[in-house]
Every structure is written in C-alpha cells, then in structure tokens.
Design a protein around this motif. Structure first.
Motif, mmCIF file in Angstrom:
data_model
loop_
_atom_site.group_PDB
_atom_site.id
_atom_site.type_symbol
_atom_site.label_atom_id
_atom_site.label_comp_id
_atom_site.label_asym_id
_atom_site.label_seq_id
_atom_site.Cartn_x
_atom_site.Cartn_y
_atom_site.Cartn_z
ATOM 1 N N TRP A 1 0.661 -1.368 0.143
ATOM 2 C CA TRP A 1 -0.148 0.083 -0.324
ATOM 3 C C TRP A 1 1.387 1.580 0.152
ATOM 4 C CZ3 TRP A 1 -3.301 -2.539 4.533
ATOM 5 C CH2 TRP A 1 -3.951 -3.737 3.397
ATOM 6 N N SER A 2 2.367 1.059 0.480
ATOM 7 C CA SER A 2 2.440 2.054 1.135
ATOM 8 C C SER A 2 3.647 2.614 0.134
ATOM 9 C CB SER A 2 3.380 2.680 1.844
ATOM 10 O OG SER A 2 4.223 1.239 2.506
ATOM 11 N N ALA A 3 3.784 1.598 -1.057
ATOM 12 C CA ALA A 3 5.018 1.333 -2.072
ATOM 13 C C ALA A 3 4.453 2.595 -3.121
ATOM 14 C CB ALA A 3 4.800 0.316 -3.692
ATOM 15 N N TRP A 4 5.902 3.678 -3.319
ATOM 16 C CA TRP A 4 5.941 5.191 -4.371
ATOM 17 C C TRP A 4 6.876 5.092 -4.280
ATOM 18 C CZ3 TRP A 4 8.707 9.306 -3.163
ATOM 19 C CH2 TRP A 4 8.316 10.163 -4.002
ATOM 20 N N PRO B 1 -5.810 9.798 7.987
ATOM 21 C CA PRO B 1 -4.981 11.069 8.831
ATOM 22 C C PRO B 1 -4.149 10.756 10.387
ATOM 23 C CG PRO B 1 -7.623 10.655 8.420
ATOM 24 C CD PRO B 1 -7.116 9.535 7.513
ATOM 25 N N ALA B 2 -3.076 11.725 10.199
ATOM 26 C CA ALA B 2 -2.626 12.610 11.325
ATOM 27 C C ALA B 2 -1.560 11.293 11.659
ATOM 28 C CB ALA B 2 -3.687 12.006 11.958
ATOM 29 N N THR B 3 -2.105 9.719 11.290
ATOM 30 C CA THR B 3 -1.013 8.610 11.644
ATOM 31 C C THR B 3 -0.562 8.619 10.261
ATOM 32 O OG1 THR B 3 -2.611 7.051 11.150
ATOM 33 C CG2 THR B 3 -2.201 7.358 14.217
ATOM 34 N N ALA B 4 -0.831 8.423 9.019
ATOM 35 C CA ALA B 4 -0.234 8.333 8.024
ATOM 36 C C ALA B 4 -0.490 6.907 7.517
ATOM 37 C CB ALA B 4 1.153 9.699 7.173
ATOM 38 N N VAL B 5 -0.905 6.508 8.170
ATOM 39 C CA VAL B 5 -0.656 4.647 8.357
ATOM 40 C C VAL B 5 -0.978 4.264 6.078
ATOM 41 C CG1 VAL B 5 -1.380 2.545 8.623
ATOM 42 C CG2 VAL B 5 -0.844 4.071 10.164
ATOM 43 N N GLN B 6 -0.808 3.784 5.843
ATOM 44 C CA GLN B 6 -0.897 3.721 4.312
ATOM 45 C C GLN B 6 -1.859 2.456 4.088
ATOM 46 O OE1 GLN B 6 2.580 5.251 2.644
ATOM 47 N NE2 GLN B 6 1.245 5.685 0.872
ATOM 48 N N THR B 7 -3.477 2.009 3.687
ATOM 49 C CA THR B 7 -3.729 0.986 3.867
ATOM 50 C C THR B 7 -4.506 0.887 2.303
ATOM 51 O OG1 THR B 7 -6.076 1.627 4.608
ATOM 52 C CG2 THR B 7 -4.245 1.376 6.391
ATOM 53 N N SER B 8 -5.536 -0.194 2.224
ATOM 54 C CA SER B 8 -6.238 -0.108 1.206
ATOM 55 C C SER B 8 -7.613 1.165 0.864
ATOM 56 C CB SER B 8 -6.669 -1.149 0.807
ATOM 57 O OG SER B 8 -7.471 -1.870 2.084
#
Lengths: 200, 642
Positions: free
Chosen positions: B31-34, B124-131
């Motif tokens: 999910w966080s691949a960029w 939001p806030a935690t910037a965790v990336q999910t689906s």
C-alpha cells in the motif's frame, strides 16, 4: 573437544514450543496491530519489538540463573532465548531500516559509539550463541570454555537490556519492563542461593 | 489428551497470529509503495500542486460519496440554494461531473470530486497507508480559483489564484460535526455506499481491511476531536457556519495564526484576529520574492509550503512521508515558476472586451512608477496582451519590511490593520515552529540549547508559566528527536542554506526569535516575527482581489482610492468585476446579506477586518480632481495588464 559433555539433552515437550511460540506470536501481533492506533507507527513498533524481546528473554534469564552449572538447561530456556533474539533482530530491522534508513553510521552519529557499538555487537554475538545452542550437543550441559561463554552471554544480554530499559528508560514501558526483568533475575538468584543453603 | 489439544491450539493460534501480522506488514509495504514520478518538471509540479497528498485527508472516499446522505444535518447550511455540498462551501466544481452519467463512486472519484482534491490512502494524522481510500485537500483546494462572470460563466480553474469562494473554516466545522455524530458508524457508511454504488464491492481482504480501518478512523478521529474540543470548542452548525458572528473568517479567508498556535504550541489560539486572505502564489521565485507571507516572516518557499500544510492540520508524521515531502517540494517549486516559465492567462485573455487601451496603460505605468513601483517593482508593458514581460524587481523599498502597530513610523507608514502581526504568542511562534522539526544530530543540539535558553529567558522575565510552556515544548522536542533520528526531512535551517555564516556553531545566535532589526536588508533569518508587512511584487494583480492581506477591499479601484472603500459588503460567490478589477461585492440591506450565495457580511469595523491604510496615492476618492481621476483610471488600466 575434551570439555564436550556427552550427556543427552533434556526431553522435549510440545508445550515448551507451544507456549514460547505463542508468547512470541502474540507480542509480534501486538506490536504490528496496536501500532496502527499510535501517532507514529514506525516508532511504536520499533520500541514494541524491543519491549517484546525484553519480555521474551526474561524467562530465559531466570532459567539460566536457576540451572546454570547445577542442572541441565531446558528447552524452555533455549526457545525463549531464541525467540528473544529473533525479536531483537526485528527491532534492529525496524530501527536501522526504517528509522535510520539503513545507515549504520548514523546510529553511531546519533547515539554515540558507546551506545551504538553494543547494540550491533549484541546482535552479532547473540546470534553466534543461538547458532551454538542449536548445533552443539552439549548446549544443555555446558562445560569448560562453552560454559564460560554461556555465562558471559547471559551477563552481556542482561547488561544490554538493563542499560537500555532501566538506565536510559526512554519511556515508562521500558522502565517497567526493565525493572520487572531485574526483579525476576534477582529473585532467581535468591531462590538459587536459598536452595543452596537448604541443601548444605 | 486435553493438554495435547491445548498445545496444538496454542501452536495454531501462534501461526495464525504470525501469518496475520506478516501478511499485514506485506500489505502495508504494497500500500505504501511509491516512487517519484518522472516527466516534465512543470507537469510534476502541477500534479503535486493539484493532486498531491499533503497529509490533509478529510475523510474516507466512500464517506465522501454518501456524506450528503448520512450526514446531511452536519453539512447543511440552509443556504444551499440548489448547490451541491461541495459548492456550498466554495470548492471548485469538477468540470467532468456535469456530464457524468453513472453514480458518483469511489472508482470514478476523479470525475466528481471537486477540483483540488486528492485521492490518497493515508489515514489522517498517523499517515498509515492502507487499502482504504481517502479524499484529501491539496494546495489547489485553496490556491486555485475561478472567475465568475455576470452571465454565470466560470473560467477554468486558475492555479495560483486564491479560492475566494472557499469557506474552509466552515467546511472544517461541518466535517467535525459530521464525524462526531454518535449515529455515524462504519456499517452505516458502507451500507449507504452499497445502495449508491451496488456494483462497487471490495474484495474479501480489502473489504475486511476497509471495515476495520473505517471503524478505526471513526473512533480515532472522534477521540482526537473530542480531546481537541478543549482547544477548538464545539463546531458551529447550520446557518451559523455562514454567519460572520460565529465564523468571522468567511469565504476566501483563513485564520492561519490561530491554527498554527493551536498545532505548534498546543494552545487555544483564542483572541486571535489575524484574518488572512487565501493568498495568490504566483512568481514565488526567491529573486522576486525573497521573503514569503504578507509579513515576510519566512524565507524558503518549501518552508512556507510546509507551514501552510502543518497549520492546515497535516501531522508531522504525514509530512515526513517521502511522497508528501516530494509533493511539498515540487508544489513549492511549481509556485516559484508559476507565471514565469509556466504561463498564466492574462486579464485581456479572460476579459477581451475589457482589455484596456494601450494609451491608458502607458499613462498608467507612469502613475504606477510614481506611486507604486518603489515598493512593488514593476512589469514592463507587453506588446502582446496575451503575454506578460518579466517582472522588474527594482524599487527603493522593494523587499523591505514596513512596520505597523508598535513598529509603525511616526507618519503612520503603511497603516494597515495590524492584527495580522500583533496577535498573542506572535513572538513565541517562530521558535515553536522551528523546534517542531528536529534537524540532524548537530542541529538538534542547538535546538535543545535554544529551548533551554527560552526557559531561562522566561524565568528571568518573571514569566514562570512561559518557562513551563517551553519546558513542555522541550519534552515534546526530545520525543520528536527520537522519532526522526536522521532529522525530519522538512527541517529548515534558521538561516539560509549556503550562507557561509550559517553553521551549527553560529546557529544559536541565528535561531528564532532572530534579533535582527526589521529594517535590516536583506533579512537573513529564516523565520522572523516582526510587526511588519513586506513589500513584494504583485504579479497578476487582477487575480489578487479582494485586496489587502485581510481581503477587506473588494476592488483595485477602491484600493487605489479611485472609489471609496466599502465599510460593509457581502461576500460569497461574488461575480468578478473587470471594470473595477475585483469583486462585485453588494452592500448589505438593513445590515443583512440576503442573497444565499453572498451571505457573508464583511464588516470592516470588526476587529481584524480593517480596510484602512495602504493609502497610495493618498487622495480622497470623494474629492478627486479631474487630473487625479484620469491618473487613477490610467493606473487601474495598467494594473489590469500586470
């Protein structure tokens, strides 16, 4: 080879693996999923893996004090000792990889030589010890140089955790776990001393 | 037997926990691949500006689809007048939405989400990336606008122009109202979404993650907003969201310093009357504009963009994500070139029927040079009305600070409303902002020393509570320092990079609050706190209306004293006035603005709304001679061309 003890290792029971593995897996899952609720997931997980390693190594430290030199070490010791190392290796991967962008020198720059060096040394020598534990026939009944080595490793691991968790006490969780670990080790020594007194 | 079963169960549970954990970590990686986008710098900059994630995720995309249905009470202002939820709050409509036949769903969000919204997967806030997909604000949400003509026709979105329709504080209150609704649940959102978009179903794993994360988002945001209520108070609702008595900023304006005091200092920010127009961001190149912000308090455009995102609610964590850092940097670079290498349509292109006569423009330039160029520089007249010549950054007072309030010269000087620079905590803010982001190990040592000095200074000044405040700031700094061991990627030095005197050793003296004289030129501190405004170029002046930093003067004709400034006027979706260069802002009737689309009563007598000052040329609009009137009309003609 002269020191090599030929006594068979203690019997293995499935519950030893079941419980140590369960402890490892639940702590790993806690760090992974509870981290989702934290303001900084990477920071939390890095620390949670370290706390988990401290918790996993505590039974091994206790068993070692109770048995080293007077009774064979058990599979409980070996499994908790091993899982604790795996967890600290995960901590290293998180800390070095995600927080230091795989730049070991930055750990030295940020934390200073005398803090950074033991962190890496611990990973290396503990891994050597784990490898010996799983390959040597006399892991439970060490004698001679290997016995001294095991004693040194016990002390080195304990000292590392004590310094990191109690002396540096970066957070309340570390201090609580560190003090608890210390108390367990002290209790183990007292029990060993008490048993020795009673047997005299 | 039982013992054996328990052992096997424990091993099975362990394996499941490990598989779930490792599987989740693998998914997180996916999910966080960029990777940084490749292509033309202008296109990359435009995408970063208009579609880039900045950590300003408003809510999950599926919720955005059904917000009007499941949270209609929270978003209803009673002044909709047939407008969509988004338009009511002033977001620029998506031009593709009108012709979209299928329902608005997650999959076609790019065709209906308002202009300037990004689709991201950052919680939001935690910037965790999910689906779970989120709808988030970008630079363009605020810094892109449209010109509305009298016939209702809208120009295409103009990057760099402030969105003067946008009621961003009201929208924030609406969102706060919506998510704090005890009846709002993940199930309610997903069930409603399934009704609107029945063919859009998530897979098994994504569906589970979606529900899990929606629940997590709702409980997390409620907890955060519940806690923040002590700082922010409860949100306004209904008609209150459009009333100046309740939300005094209104369309096209924000309260940036109330926000930054709240986020950087964790203080309520009450009694803050620093209203600020959403600024235009053309030609931000540092040669033309060495100091950013109306008060010239910042140097580097990247720092400016960071602070804008941070004040708007982006977390430090989100602002450390490589993608967000990339977007901040590229968007800042985009604004530096916007209007120079990246063309911006001229006034004559937008309003060919109102293009000024060449002779008037020539005459206007001479008037401009006499009354304006010393402070703003000038733009040579272009032979082609569809183009502009490069700005000439020459002027006796250009780039210099003009004191206001206590720093105002005896003759009053600029004389504009000083609330923008004299609010409470204005002098503590630079240090709080500078120590929000830890630098590298050498720098953090200086940052710590600077905070220690602030504690001692506060005690010496007989302000123990302030000393306590700095102590707490230091504790937070030490925690952040541990979180960003290599330094935060958007850390900014207290003095310009490349300056030979800007070394870690000299940094303590250069750290905020910088003690340089506000009259010193050039200013060498990265962040300052002077009670002053900076003289900068004014490229694309026709896109900067309403004028003055607080948007208190609707037209250029009023600003240059060709016409009398309005004491009260109505703001909202105002029609552009190409004659007078600005907005047609009707006067209220019996003190009320009755048009639901221009319902905000802007009263220049209200604290912070003052339309006085910047009295150049210092002529009375009600007593103009014919010569003066002709000069001002010519000046207005020239200002249309720059």
């Amino acid at each position: 080879m002269a020191d090599l003890n030929t006594q068979p290792p203690p019997p293995y029971q499935r519950e030893q693996l079941a419980i140590s593995l369960l402890a490892f897996a639940l702590l790993f899952a806690f760090a992974t999923f509870f981290g989702l609720t934290q303001p900084d997931i990477t920071f939390f997980r890095t620390h949670a893996f370290a706390w988990s390693s401290a918790l996993l190594v505590t039974p091994a430290l206790y068993i070692f004090v109770r048995r080293h030199g007077i009774a064979p070490l058990t599979h409980w010791w070996r499994l908790f000792w091993t899982f604790a190392w795996v967890m600290i290796a995960v901590h290293l991967i998180w800390g070095l990889g995600l927080e230091h962008d795989w730049q070991p020198l930055s750990v030295f720059e940020r934390q200073g030589f005398w803090i950074a060096f033991p962190i890496f040394l611990l990973q290396a020598v503990w891994l050597i010890d784990i490898a010996m534990t799983w390959t040597r026939y006399d892991w439970a009944w060490p004698t001679g140089g290997y016995k001294v080595w095991q004693g040194f490793m016990w002390l080195f691991v304990l000292a590392n955790f004590f310094v990191a968790m109690v002396i540096f006490r970066n957070d309340t969780e570390s201090l609580v776990i560190g003090l608890m670990q210390t108390a367990v080790v002290v209790a183990a020594f007292l029990m060993r001393w008490n048993e020795r007194e009673q047997s005299l | 037997m039982v013992r054996r079963a328990v052992n096997i169960a424990a091993i099975v549970v362990s394996c499941l926990a490990l598989v779930a954990s490792l599987g989740w970590l693998w998914l997180e990686g996916r999910w966080s691949a960029w990777s940084p986008p490749q292509g033309e710098p202008a296109a990359i900059g435009y995408n970063a500006f208009t579609k880039g994630a900045f950590g300003l995720e408003a809510f999950p995309l599926k919720y955005a689809v059904v917000a009007g249905r499941v949270s209609s009470a929270a978003f209803t202002t009673t002044l909709e007048d047939g407008r969509s939820l988004w338009e009511t709050f002033g977001f620029l409509p998506n031009s593709k939405a009108v012709t979209l036949k299928e329902p608005f769903c997650e999959g076609n969000a790019d065709k209906w989400l308002p202009y300037g919204f990004a689709v991201t997967n950052y919680v939001p806030a935690t910037a965790v990336q999910t689906s779970l997909k989120f709808a988030g604000l970008t630079c363009a949400s605020c810094h892109s606008g449209q010109l509305r003509q009298a016939n209702g026709k809208l120009s295409e979105p103009i990057s760099g122009m402030g969105n003067m329709d946008l009621d961003v504080i009201a929208f924030t209150d609406a969102v706060r109202n919506a998510v704090m609704d005890p009846d709002l649940t993940a199930d309610k959102i997903l069930n409603e979404y399934a009704k609107v978009c029945p063919s859009d179903s998530a897979g098994l794993i994504d569906g589970f993650v979606e529900k899990f994360m929606l629940d997590g988002w709702l409980s997390g945001i409620r907890e955060a907003m519940g806690g923040d209520s002590r700082k922010y108070g409860l949100p306004y609702h209904g008609i209150q969201m459009k009333q100046a008595d309740d939300i005094p900023a209104g369309p096209g304006r924000t309260r940036p310093f109330r926000s930054i005091v709240r986020v950087a200092m964790n203080l309520p920010g009450d009694e803050n009357y620093a209203y600020s127009k959403i600024p235009a961001v053309f030609e931000q190149n540092q040669d033309l504009r060495p100091r950013a912000q109306y008060d010239g308090s910042l140097g580097d455009p990247v720092t400016r963009s960071f602070i804008a995102a941070y004040a708007s609610g982006s977390s430090i964590k989100a602002l450390s994500k490589p993608e967000v850092v990339h977007n901040i940097r590229k968007a800042a670079a985009y604004t530096e070139d916007l209007g120079i290498g990246i063309p911006v349509k001229t006034f004559a292109t937008h309003f060919p029927d109102h293009a000024p006569a060449a002779a008037d423009v020539e005459h206007g330039l001479t008037v401009y040079k006499k009354h304006c160029a010393d402070c703003h520089g000038h733009r040579p007249i272009s032979a082609d009305p569809a183009k502009v010549e490069p700005w000439v950054a020459e002027g006796k007072y250009l780039h210099k600070l003009e004191g206001v309030g206590p720093l105002a010269p005896p003759n009053g000087g600029l004389g504009v409303d000083a609330e923008r620079v004299t609010f409470r905590y204005a002098h503590d803010l630079p240090l709080a902002i500078w120590t929000t982001l830890p630098g590298n190990p050498k720098i953090t040592a200086v940052q710590e020393k600077r905070l220690d000095k602030a504690i001692i200074d506060a005690q010496d000044a007989g302000a123990p509570a302030l000393a306590y405040f700095w102590q707490k700031q230091k504790e937070q700094f030490l925690l952040t320092k541990r979180q960003y061991r290599l330094g935060h990627p958007l850390y900014f030095p207290a003095c310009p990079e490349g300056d030979a005197t800007c070394t870690p050793e000299s940094l303590l003296d250069r750290a905020p609050p910088c003690a340089l004289d506000f009259k010193a030129y050039p200013q060498t501190c990265e962040i300052t706190d002077f009670e002053a405004f900076v003289n900068n170029p004014i490229p694309y002046a026709f896109l900067r209306a309403p004028y003055l930093h607080n948007g208190s003067v609707p037209t250029m004709a009023q600003l240059i004293n060709l016409e009398k400034r309005q004491p009260q006027f109505c703001r909202g979706q105002n029609v552009y006035d190409p004659e007078n260069l600005g907005y047609k802002a009707p006067n209220p009737v019996d003190g009320k603005c009755t048009n639901p689309r221009e319902a905000f009563l802007f009263d220049t007598k209200v604290r912070g709304n003052g339309n006085f000052g910047h009295n150049y040329p210092a002529w009375d609009p009600e007593k103009l001679t014919d010569r003066q009137r002709a000069d001002l009309q010519a000046l207005l003609a020239y200002l249309k061309t720059i």
